[in-house]
Design an enzyme around this catalytic site. Structure first.
Site, mmCIF file in Angstrom:
data_model
loop_
_atom_site.group_PDB
_atom_site.id
_atom_site.type_symbol
_atom_site.label_atom_id
_atom_site.label_comp_id
_atom_site.label_asym_id
_atom_site.label_seq_id
_atom_site.Cartn_x
_atom_site.Cartn_y
_atom_site.Cartn_z
ATOM 1 N N GLU A 104 1.207 1.924 -2.081
ATOM 2 C CA GLU A 104 0.940 3.353 -1.968
ATOM 3 C C GLU A 104 2.069 4.154 -2.619
ATOM 4 O O GLU A 104 3.232 3.772 -2.579
ATOM 5 C CB GLU A 104 0.823 3.735 -0.488
ATOM 6 C CG GLU A 104 0.486 5.213 -0.279
ATOM 7 C CD GLU A 104 0.487 5.634 1.180
ATOM 8 O OE1 GLU A 104 -0.161 6.637 1.487
ATOM 9 O OE2 GLU A 104 1.142 4.955 2.007
ATOM 10 N N LYS B 140 -7.505 8.908 -0.228
ATOM 11 C CA LYS B 140 -7.173 8.596 1.168
ATOM 12 C C LYS B 140 -7.897 9.541 2.123
ATOM 13 O O LYS B 140 -7.807 10.761 2.009
ATOM 14 C CB LYS B 140 -5.657 8.706 1.351
ATOM 15 C CG LYS B 140 -5.141 8.273 2.722
ATOM 16 C CD LYS B 140 -3.622 8.390 2.741
ATOM 17 C CE LYS B 140 -3.031 7.947 4.065
ATOM 18 N NZ LYS B 140 -1.550 8.108 4.066
ATOM 19 N N CYS C 265 -2.982 2.948 3.557
ATOM 20 C CA CYS C 265 -1.975 3.129 4.597
ATOM 21 C C CYS C 265 -2.551 3.517 5.970
ATOM 22 O O CYS C 265 -3.072 2.689 6.683
ATOM 23 C CB CYS C 265 -0.919 4.129 4.130
ATOM 24 S SG CYS C 265 0.630 4.036 5.086
#
Length: 263
Positions: A33, A104, A145
């Site tokens: 990331e 995300k 994440c």
């Protein structure tokens, strides 16, 4: 990787690591990331690019040069909202063609008194789409994440046929030491998929340290590769006959009572 606030140096490191992955014979390589920039939060927009852009062009070229799938971890993409970005994954096939793009979905907003205040949503616009793509050897699903803490997303990816789920991360050292491996193994077990999780390591400018421990987990929940606390490349072989056998012998994905769930 141990990305900091020098975007050019970070990108050069990433490209070098992709070369090293190709030297191992990898069919696919994945970066962590925010591999292009992990500096001051006020610098997110400055570090962001349009997609396609100069960084994605470099990733595309590496994929083509090495005839290798390249998963571009995540980078900051310029958003339409003034001053904000998306935290975005881009994937290229061995011909260098873009095959997937994921923004995300879940943003890390945490406030613990005055000591810990993190508000990702102040600078990042969340994505709205669940993304899978076909590699020819597997269907792959994408997450980033903090998404790891939401099993509904992983269940949805499994429902879309994902055999492999790739989750680049910059997990904090504080939470990573207790939750990182446990959550990765849980997501692999419940989705009966391989989970590939490249992570950031090291201290970060004006931010908490990253935990690292990049790893690959098999669909039984075994960790089959784990990185040391250093910049580098780890590799793993994915055995899809083994995956098929697990799904046949323990067909939990077929036993879901979706009509009873309330999400």
């Amino acid at each position: 990787m141990d990305s900091k606030n020098d975007k050019q140096a970070n990108v050069e490191t990433a490209l070098s690591l992709l070369d090293k992955a190709a030297e191992t014979g990898a069919d696919m390589a994945a970066l962590p990331e925010m591999f292009t920039f992990m500096g001051d939060k006020e610098g997110y927009r400055t570090a962001a690019e349009e997609i396609p852009g100069s960084v994605t062009e470099k990733l595309s070229q590496k994929a083509s040069d090495h005839s290798m799938w390249v998963h571009g971890g995540s980078m900051f993409e310029i958003a339409k909202e003034d001053g904000k970005v998306h935290n975005t994954t881009v994937v290229f096939d061995p011909d260098g063609e873009q095959r997937a793009q994921y923004r995300k979905i879940h943003l890390f907003d945490v406030e613990i008194g005055d000591e810990v205040v993190t508000q990702e949503s102040a600078r990042v616009v969340p994505g709205e789409n669940i993304v899978t793509f076909d590699t020819g050897f597997a269907t792959a699903g994408l997450a980033i994440c903090y998404d790891l803490r939401f099993p509904e997303l992983f269940s949805s990816l499994a429902g879309e046929g994902a055999d492999v789920i790739i989750l680049p991360a910059a997990f904090t050292k504080h939470t990573g030491k207790d939750h990182w491996e446990s959550l990765l193994r849980a997501r692999a077990i419940e989705t009966q998929s391989y989970v590939i999780a490249p992570g950031q390591i090291g201290d970060k400018p004006n931010s908490v340290p990253s935990y690292g421990r990049s790893m690959v987990v098999d669909p039984w929940g075994n960790v089959i590769a784990k990185a040391s606390d250093s910049v580098g490349v780890i590799t793993a072989d994915l055995d899809f006959e083994y995956l098929d056998r697990i799904q046949q012998e323990l067909p939990s994905l077929e036993h879901k009572r979706k009509e009873l769930y309330r999400i």
